[in-house]
Design a protein around this motif. Structure first.
Motif, PDB file in Angstrom:
ATOM      1  N   ASP A 240     -43.165 -15.749  -6.502  1.00 23.09           N
ATOM      2  CA  ASP A 240     -43.559 -16.487  -7.699  1.00 23.09           C
ATOM      3  C   ASP A 240     -44.879 -17.210  -7.420  1.00 23.09           C
ATOM      4  OD1 ASP A 240     -43.902 -18.220  -9.831  1.00 23.09           O
ATOM      5  OD2 ASP A 240     -41.787 -18.776  -9.942  1.00 23.09           O
ATOM      6  N   GLU A 241     -45.919 -16.808  -8.120  1.00 22.94           N
ATOM      7  CA  GLU A 241     -47.252 -17.379  -7.866  1.00 22.94           C
ATOM      8  C   GLU A 241     -47.336 -18.853  -8.236  1.00 22.94           C
ATOM      9  OE1 GLU A 241     -47.508 -15.191 -11.876  1.00 22.94           O
ATOM     10  OE2 GLU A 241     -46.363 -15.103 -10.005  1.00 22.94           O
ATOM     11  N   ASN A 242     -46.429 -19.313  -9.100  1.00 24.22           N
ATOM     12  CA  ASN A 242     -46.433 -20.728  -9.466  1.00 24.22           C
ATOM     13  C   ASN A 242     -45.677 -21.583  -8.453  1.00 24.22           C
ATOM     14  OD1 ASN A 242     -47.870 -20.375 -11.954  1.00 24.22           O
ATOM     15  ND2 ASN A 242     -46.013 -19.508 -12.825  1.00 24.22           N
ATOM     16  N   ALA A 243     -44.724 -20.975  -7.763  1.00 28.60           N
ATOM     17  CA  ALA A 243     -43.938 -21.726  -6.780  1.00 28.60           C
ATOM     18  C   ALA A 243     -44.580 -21.711  -5.393  1.00 28.60           C
ATOM     19  CB  ALA A 243     -42.526 -21.145  -6.691  1.00 28.60           C
ATOM     20  N   THR A 244     -45.347 -20.661  -5.088  1.00 26.51           N
ATOM     21  CA  THR A 244     -45.988 -20.540  -3.774  1.00 26.51           C
ATOM     22  C   THR A 244     -47.483 -20.736  -3.953  1.00 26.51           C
ATOM     23  OG1 THR A 244     -44.302 -18.920  -3.167  1.00 26.51           O
ATOM     24  CG2 THR A 244     -46.218 -19.101  -1.729  1.00 26.51           C
ATOM     25  N   ARG A 245     -47.992 -21.871  -3.481  1.00 31.17           N
ATOM     26  CA  ARG A 245     -49.373 -22.250  -3.725  1.00 31.17           C
ATOM     27  C   ARG A 245     -50.170 -22.305  -2.422  1.00 31.17           C
ATOM     28  NH1 ARG A 245     -50.773 -21.483  -8.603  1.00 31.17           N
ATOM     29  NH2 ARG A 245     -52.560 -22.833  -8.142  1.00 31.17           N
ATOM     30  N   VAL A 407     -52.213 -12.557  -6.189  1.00 31.25           N
ATOM     31  CA  VAL A 407     -51.942 -12.747  -7.617  1.00 31.25           C
ATOM     32  C   VAL A 407     -52.058 -11.423  -8.353  1.00 31.25           C
ATOM     33  CG1 VAL A 407     -52.775 -13.859  -9.722  1.00 31.25           C
ATOM     34  CG2 VAL A 407     -52.628 -15.170  -7.598  1.00 31.25           C
ATOM     35  N   SER A 411     -47.818 -10.848  -7.015  1.00 31.17           N
ATOM     36  CA  SER A 411     -47.153 -11.945  -7.716  1.00 31.17           C
ATOM     37  C   SER A 411     -45.968 -11.394  -8.493  1.00 31.17           C
ATOM     38  CB  SER A 411     -48.129 -12.630  -8.673  1.00 31.17           C
ATOM     39  OG  SER A 411     -48.540 -11.722  -9.685  1.00 31.17           O
ATOM     40  N   SER A 413     -45.266 -12.032 -11.465  1.00 29.40           N
ATOM     41  CA  SER A 413     -45.711 -11.671 -12.818  1.00 29.40           C
ATOM     42  C   SER A 413     -46.241 -10.243 -12.858  1.00 29.40           C
ATOM     43  CB  SER A 413     -46.794 -12.640 -13.295  1.00 29.40           C
ATOM     44  OG  SER A 413     -46.258 -13.936 -13.461  1.00 29.40           O
TER      45      SER A 413
END
Length: 439
Positions: A240-245, A407, A411, A413
């Protein structure tokens, strides 16, 4: 009978496609790349709007966590424990020899069987019957099976259930790589039997499945040659690109490697890094530290690593992501690849500077010198590490490009978009919705 654990549902619509995902281990905590892929696949099924049930088996030495203490309650509609696999160490010598002979003979003749390499511990507890019972109970439309259990496909298809094989690697290619790497040492015949057994397993059973998920375009082409009439999708290992930064910059000269060392390529990579690469690094950067994390390090190898200068052996860490965040450079000299290692993808997601082997990125759209540094020989691998330890701006530049590749290609997504466009799950959902509207 499996022990039932039910949690609040996430997909209550009666028209939702019903999917049972079968996992060979409990996915939390996510201590390995395989666990990360397990969680990612469950999340993808949820994102497609399916009714998502999970049947997991447990393994010796790793007790399942309480479901309510994990995100499974939010990801899955139902969770059920299928039982603990039979420990490999509990097979008698006669049984193990019998398995190898069975793989060797049937593999050479191309004949189907009831057990295969990597599955015997599950076959022994009657996993095929447990899975079929659960599929019938929830009235599943599709079952997602790990590739090691692909020989259960015929029994499920005979009962009218669709089967999706999650092939995190090409088993025959993986065993062939082990065989080549052994170079004539003891155990060659057993590995050859595994190779023949895995090759037959793929050729006999993959053609019976509804859809096959694999991790790269190169592996997808291999599977299309094996089973030309089956829909094969590249569903990459994803996060998850939003959870792993991206992580904050690290100033300390820390080089990291993480893996599970019961998997021989990871053990070989750690020893190669510590014994052959890191002495060159220390010649140029005396304050550099190599940190090696992960479970199941053999005692002989652990003793060897403990004796080396500036090498810290951490064992299993509670948070693999935090371990990566604290490293200035991730060094990944993995020369035998099974699928696309999630350790590399997680490092890219975190915007880390990476030095990797060519085998690790084979077939991927990753540019040497732009997205990461790709090296083979110990001295060139070390020189790449030194260049990154000395140049914070180069580390940052590589990390930014690595994150962009993540990404784009890895990702969750991007994986969701692939499934929505091409998967039998999405197509089945559309046809189910059409039937509902007509009614």
């Amino acid at each position: 009978m499996p022990v039932t654990e039910k949690e609040p549902g996430t997909s209550s619509a009666r028209s939702a496609v019903r999917v049972l995902t079968v996992l060979p281990d409990f996915p939390f905590p996510t201590t390995t790349g395989l666990h990360l892929r397990m969680v990612s696949n469950l999340e993808l099924v949820r994102r497609l709007g399916c009714f998502s049930a999970l049947l997991y088996f447990s393994t010796e030495g790793r007790e399942p966590a309480p479901v309510e203490s994990t995100p499974l309650a939010q990801i899955c509609d139902e969770v059920r424990h299928g039982g603990r696999r039979f420990p490999h160490s509990d097979f008698s010598t006669a049984s193990l020899i019998g398995h190898k002979v069975d793989f060797l003979v049937r593999g050479a003749l191309g004949l189907p069987g009831m057990r295969y390499p990597f599955s015997t511990s599950y076959d022994r507890i009657g996993a095929a019957e447990i899975i079929l019972g659960e599929v019938q109970r929830i009235k599943a439309d599709f079952v997602v099976l790990p590739s090691m259990l692909m020989h259960y496909t015929v029994g499920l298809r005979t009962q009218g259930f669709g089967v999706i094989i999650d092939a995190a690697d090409v088993l025959s290619n993986l065993t062939a790589s082990f065989l080549k790497n052994l170079k004539g040492r003891g155990g060659w015949l057993g590995l050859y039997a595994n190779y023949l057994g895995s090759r037959t397993q793929e050729r006999v059973f993959l053609k019976e499945c509804s859809e096959l998920w694999t991790t790269s375009a190169a592996e997808a082409e291999e599977f299309r040659r094996i089973s030309p009439d089956v829909r094969v999708l590249v569903v990459p290992n994803s996060l998850d690109e939003n959870a792993t930064r991206p992580a904050p910059a690290v100033k300390e000269p820390v080089v990291g490697f993480i893996g599970t060392y019961s998997y021989t390529p990871n053990l070989q990579a750690a020893l190669f890094l510590a014994e052959q690469v890191f002495p060159y690094v220390l010649d140029q950067c005396p304050s550099a530290i190599l940190r090696i994390a992960g479970a199941n390090m053999p005692s002989e190898a652990a003793a060897k690593l403990h004796s080396l200068k500036n090498v810290d052996l951490l064992g299993q860490v509670a948070d693999a992501g935090r371990f990566m965040d604290d490293c200035a450079v991730l060094a990944l000299p993995v020369f035998i690849r099974g699928g696309v290692p999630l350790k590399a993808i997680e490092a890219m997601a975190r915007g880390k500077a990476i030095v990797a082997s060519p085998e690790l990125i084979d077939g991927l759209a990753i540019a040497d010198g732009k997205d990461m540094l790709v090296r083979t020989a110990p001295d060139s691998f070390a020189a790449a590490i030194v260049s990154l330890l000395r140049d914070a701006s180069l580390r940052e530049q590589l990390g930014v490009h690595a994150r962009a590749v993540f990404v784009r290609d890895f990702s969750i997504s991007s994986a969701e978009a692939i499934l929505r466009r091409d998967s039998v799950l999405a197509g089945h959902a559309s046809s189910r919705d059409g039937e509902t509207l007509r009614k």
